[in-house]
Motif scaffolding. Sequence first.
Motif, mmCIF file in Angstrom:
data_model
loop_
_atom_site.group_PDB
_atom_site.id
_atom_site.type_symbol
_atom_site.label_atom_id
_atom_site.label_comp_id
_atom_site.label_asym_id
_atom_site.label_seq_id
_atom_site.Cartn_x
_atom_site.Cartn_y
_atom_site.Cartn_z
ATOM 1 N N VAL A 173 0.279 11.845 -9.938
ATOM 2 C CA VAL A 173 0.139 13.238 -9.512
ATOM 3 C C VAL A 173 1.207 14.111 -10.163
ATOM 4 N N ARG A 174 2.468 13.629 -10.131
ATOM 5 C CA ARG A 174 3.555 14.470 -10.629
ATOM 6 C C ARG A 174 3.687 14.376 -12.152
ATOM 7 N N LEU A 175 3.848 13.155 -12.649
ATOM 8 C CA LEU A 175 4.126 13.005 -14.080
ATOM 9 C C LEU A 175 2.862 12.842 -14.924
ATOM 10 N N ARG A 176 1.775 12.490 -14.286
ATOM 11 C CA ARG A 176 0.496 12.299 -14.977
ATOM 12 C C ARG A 176 0.570 11.256 -16.100
ATOM 13 N N TRP A 177 1.407 10.219 -15.912
ATOM 14 C CA TRP A 177 1.500 9.158 -16.917
ATOM 15 C C TRP A 177 0.344 8.172 -16.788
ATOM 16 N N LEU A 226 -0.670 0.620 -12.414
ATOM 17 C CA LEU A 226 -0.177 0.930 -11.071
ATOM 18 C C LEU A 226 -0.699 -0.032 -10.006
ATOM 19 N N PRO A 227 -2.011 -0.326 -9.987
ATOM 20 C CA PRO A 227 -2.467 -1.285 -8.968
ATOM 21 C C PRO A 227 -1.820 -2.655 -9.118
ATOM 22 N N ALA A 228 -1.685 -3.131 -10.367
ATOM 23 C CA ALA A 228 -1.112 -4.465 -10.578
ATOM 24 C C ALA A 228 0.347 -4.488 -10.158
ATOM 25 N N VAL A 229 1.086 -3.445 -10.508
ATOM 26 C CA VAL A 229 2.504 -3.415 -10.155
ATOM 27 C C VAL A 229 2.666 -3.310 -8.643
ATOM 28 N N SER A 230 1.896 -2.429 -8.010
ATOM 29 C CA SER A 230 2.096 -2.260 -6.565
ATOM 30 C C SER A 230 1.682 -3.513 -5.808
ATOM 31 N N LEU A 231 0.655 -4.181 -6.299
ATOM 32 C CA LEU A 231 0.200 -5.395 -5.623
ATOM 33 C C LEU A 231 1.122 -6.571 -5.928
ATOM 34 N N GLY A 232 1.623 -6.643 -7.171
ATOM 35 C CA GLY A 232 2.404 -7.801 -7.595
ATOM 36 C C GLY A 232 3.870 -7.745 -7.187
ATOM 37 N N PHE A 276 0.840 -1.210 0.000
ATOM 38 C CA PHE A 276 0.000 0.000 0.000
ATOM 39 C C PHE A 276 0.868 1.251 0.000
ATOM 40 N N PHE A 277 2.059 1.116 0.622
ATOM 41 C CA PHE A 277 2.973 2.254 0.624
ATOM 42 C C PHE A 277 3.544 2.458 -0.777
ATOM 43 N N LEU A 278 3.895 1.324 -1.407
ATOM 44 C CA LEU A 278 4.388 1.400 -2.784
ATOM 45 C C LEU A 278 3.325 2.030 -3.680
ATOM 46 N N ALA A 279 2.068 1.628 -3.462
ATOM 47 C CA ALA A 279 0.979 2.174 -4.266
ATOM 48 C C ALA A 279 0.924 3.695 -4.137
ATOM 49 N N LEU A 280 1.038 4.183 -2.906
ATOM 50 C CA LEU A 280 0.972 5.627 -2.693
ATOM 51 C C LEU A 280 2.153 6.329 -3.361
ATOM 52 N N LEU A 281 3.350 5.712 -3.240
ATOM 53 C CA LEU A 281 4.530 6.304 -3.875
ATOM 54 C C LEU A 281 4.354 6.374 -5.388
ATOM 55 N N LEU A 282 3.873 5.268 -5.971
ATOM 56 C CA LEU A 282 3.687 5.223 -7.419
ATOM 57 C C LEU A 282 2.668 6.271 -7.868
ATOM 58 N N VAL A 283 1.573 6.404 -7.100
ATOM 59 C CA VAL A 283 0.550 7.388 -7.468
ATOM 60 C C VAL A 283 1.129 8.793 -7.407
ATOM 61 N N LEU A 284 1.859 9.070 -6.322
ATOM 62 C CA LEU A 284 2.404 10.421 -6.178
ATOM 63 C C LEU A 284 3.365 10.744 -7.318
ATOM 64 N N ASP A 293 -11.151 6.063 -0.626
ATOM 65 C CA ASP A 293 -9.897 6.409 0.028
ATOM 66 C C ASP A 293 -9.736 7.926 0.054
ATOM 67 N N ASP A 294 -9.550 8.491 1.254
ATOM 68 C CA ASP A 294 -9.493 9.939 1.400
ATOM 69 C C ASP A 294 -8.368 10.566 0.574
ATOM 70 N N SER A 295 -7.167 10.004 0.685
ATOM 71 C CA SER A 295 -6.091 10.633 -0.081
ATOM 72 C C SER A 295 -6.208 10.279 -1.558
ATOM 73 N N GLY A 296 -6.910 9.182 -1.861
ATOM 74 C CA GLY A 296 -7.163 8.832 -3.262
ATOM 75 C C GLY A 296 -7.925 9.945 -3.973
ATOM 76 N N ARG A 297 -8.870 10.566 -3.254
ATOM 77 C CA ARG A 297 -9.623 11.664 -3.877
ATOM 78 C C ARG A 297 -8.717 12.867 -4.144
ATOM 79 N N TYR A 298 -7.820 13.113 -3.195
ATOM 80 C CA TYR A 298 -6.914 14.248 -3.405
ATOM 81 C C TYR A 298 -5.943 13.952 -4.554
ATOM 82 N N ASP A 299 -5.441 12.702 -4.605
ATOM 83 C CA ASP A 299 -4.553 12.315 -5.699
ATOM 84 C C ASP A 299 -5.251 12.496 -7.039
#
Lengths: 307, 549
Positions: A158-162, A176-182, A146-154, B258-264
Amino acid sequence: MAAFIARRLATAVPVMLGITFVAFILIHLIPGSPARIILYGSQATPQQIATLTSRLGLNQPLWEQYARFLGQLLRGNLGTSYLTQTSVAHELLSRTPSTLILTGSAMVVAIVIGVPLGVLAGARPNSLLDRGARGISFLGVAIPYFFLALLLVLLLSVRLRWFPAIDNGTFAALVLPAVSLGWGYAAILTRLVRGRIIEEYRSEYVTSARARGCGEGRILLRHALRNSSVPAITTIGLQFGNILTGAAVTEVIFGRAGLGSYLATSITSKNIPVVQGAIVLIGLAYVLINLAIDLIVGIVDPRARVA
Amino acid sequence: MSEQSRQTQFVSRRQMFGIGAGVAAGLGLVACGTGTSATATAGAAKPGGTLTMGIASTPDTLDPGATGLALTLLISMAMFDPLVWWLPDGSGGSTFVPGLAESYTVSPDASVYTFKLRKGVTFHDGTKFDATAVKATYDHIVDPATQSKSGLGALGPYKETKILDPYTVQIIFTGPNAGFMHQQAAGNFGISSPAALAKYGPTGFGNHPVGTGPFKFVSYVPGSQLTLAKNADYTWGPAALSTRPPLLDSLIFRIVTDDSGRYDALQSGQLQIAMNLPPNDIAAAQQSSQFKQLTVQSIGTPIGMPINVAKAPTDDPLVREAIMYSVNQELLVKQVLFGVDTAAHTVLTPITPGYSAASAALYSYDPARADALLNQAGWKMGTGGVRTKNGQQLALDIILYSDSGMETPTEFVVSELNKVGFTATTSVQPFATAQASYNTGAQNLGAFGYYGTDPYLLNIWVNSDAIKSGFNWSHYDNPAIDAMIAQANKTAGAAARGSLYEQVCVTLMKDAIYLPLWNVNDPFTMVNGVSGLHTTLNGYITFHSAALS
């Protein structure tokens, strides 16, 4: 083979009964009357509560309720969602494909990354490649998904918008979900396969194969990898439960409407029939996956069929 | 609570009702600041486009009459029109504005409401709007097959709807129900297509909602998203919102639990508005020039702690008053709630009808005054900073229920109470257990908060009948107050009713039965390009003139 399957299925029956009983008893373990919980906050009149209690059959003896619950289960009726008044079976099934796609993709990520990395690392222990692979797999095991997922999303959303941050039905949204989970399972597989390959290389049949003049590629793929694959397949099977648990969190993070996020929100909203249905469905999935793993192992390793 | 309903019902974790709403949670939203129709304006509003709003939970049904969730009411306001709108008047007050009814009259005892209906309105399915639709809507809510949750409670003692002629209806109650005009505007009573109600049935309508509102239902994927499209025929909106068809082509409510999911997703551009972000993300969004925020004030009773008047030591009025003087709500809001909410000082939030400024002025933070009161009550400062009397410590039992969002604020309250010589033990129990504890009176302080558009909600938690099994967790037994509230609810005249409720508020605060803590503000965080949103008095935002630039 048929007898083997039949035997395995027979042992699954008490397991499934146990699961259904746990699922059933859930409603009675929650403090307070379920009818009150359902109507919670809506200023329900005592009459509304009484009507609902009898409609749910909560005033009948426990064994009768369980028998009815089992009878309905056998007919594929998992009850009605407290929240939406729709069929739980329908709601669960409509969300199953999304979860299967996610867990399947995570498995693919785990196998496609984990196995080759483990083979290459195991074939050349202590090489630069091996050290790199060990580093990557160490990180994979150490960083929670879940931490990896958040890092990947950020970084990537969020940053690169890929990639999209939440599901939009496209393939890109699955990455992203598959990579972070797998990823974590890839790491486990890498370590496992590497260790086995190193061990197989030390065994006499490899030495004799080399002596016969067998090519290194053939030794690696036909002998060492094949003999390493039984524990790898078993591990993948055993990890299925963890992947499913992980899928719940991953689905919540990525806003995916799957079984896991449905179960998570149903738990918080005390939507008991959904939780019961999901427990039964997931329990059934466990039993089937374990059966499938046994069969696959049997195909790969004929010795297992006898056992 | 998990988070987080409207109508006279509890505030809970974000959208579910329930008492004592989660910290950030879902109390009613109402106009920003002074209660003017807060409009988010930016750039040049262009017609067209799709606005996607991230919401925190899954609607239970799309039928406003059946729902138990505040969230569904927010959504239904885009698809349905009420008979009469209740909107901010632009100068801090509120006003009723014609909706599907052109005018209305109320009988002197507030039990019969007569509506003259607007002509030329059609439902999304082409059905003509007339008196039969009003009757079908209200009869649908009381139909047991509908299993209405919040609507049934909010409706009050409904008797029947009488059609006088195709464009005149009477809604009749078996007794006085002066709060009805506020209730009917609050979202549960969006007028529904009688043809669709008949076609889909009492529960099926929840999957096929058909109203007269600015947006039509297109599709719903449970757990994922709800898609609405512009109703190009919509010309009957109130002037305050927009009398023209909506500018947006479509409006999507995307469920992201997910709360931060909405912000993301807001940052990655997949959402244009995110509802109920957690305080830390709101703080981050406020730093960013990309986003702006619309906060909507809650309506009802602020989050706070009922003080049990039947259990020592809070059975002593002096001790209760000392509690009122010892807590600094302004500091609480700033330090614990990131300044998103506002400090509360009385039993109703400022925008709630019947709010009494006089009652809010009764107490202010004054620890010296608290010390004096406790000395007067015979509690002498002992060792370790804890006061004692006759060998007993000045000890409070605090009971919270899990997911109330009150744990951290309570730590703050306890630290304030410690300063004046209280000691306190806090226990957190599951809601059902806590409710039983509250009813038996095991606590000195509990946790509470209530969403309601009409001050009659006070009856829910101060009526002496509600001590044993209801929400009178202060164990406050005052027949004079019971009578005054009942009198107010049979008073049709708004001014006379308001002054009765103000007297009630002053008495409740003088008796110090409730420690108000904060008024919830519901935050909507959005990209700068969003404009034309309006907040309504009953806690929603409307999309009538919403646009993207």
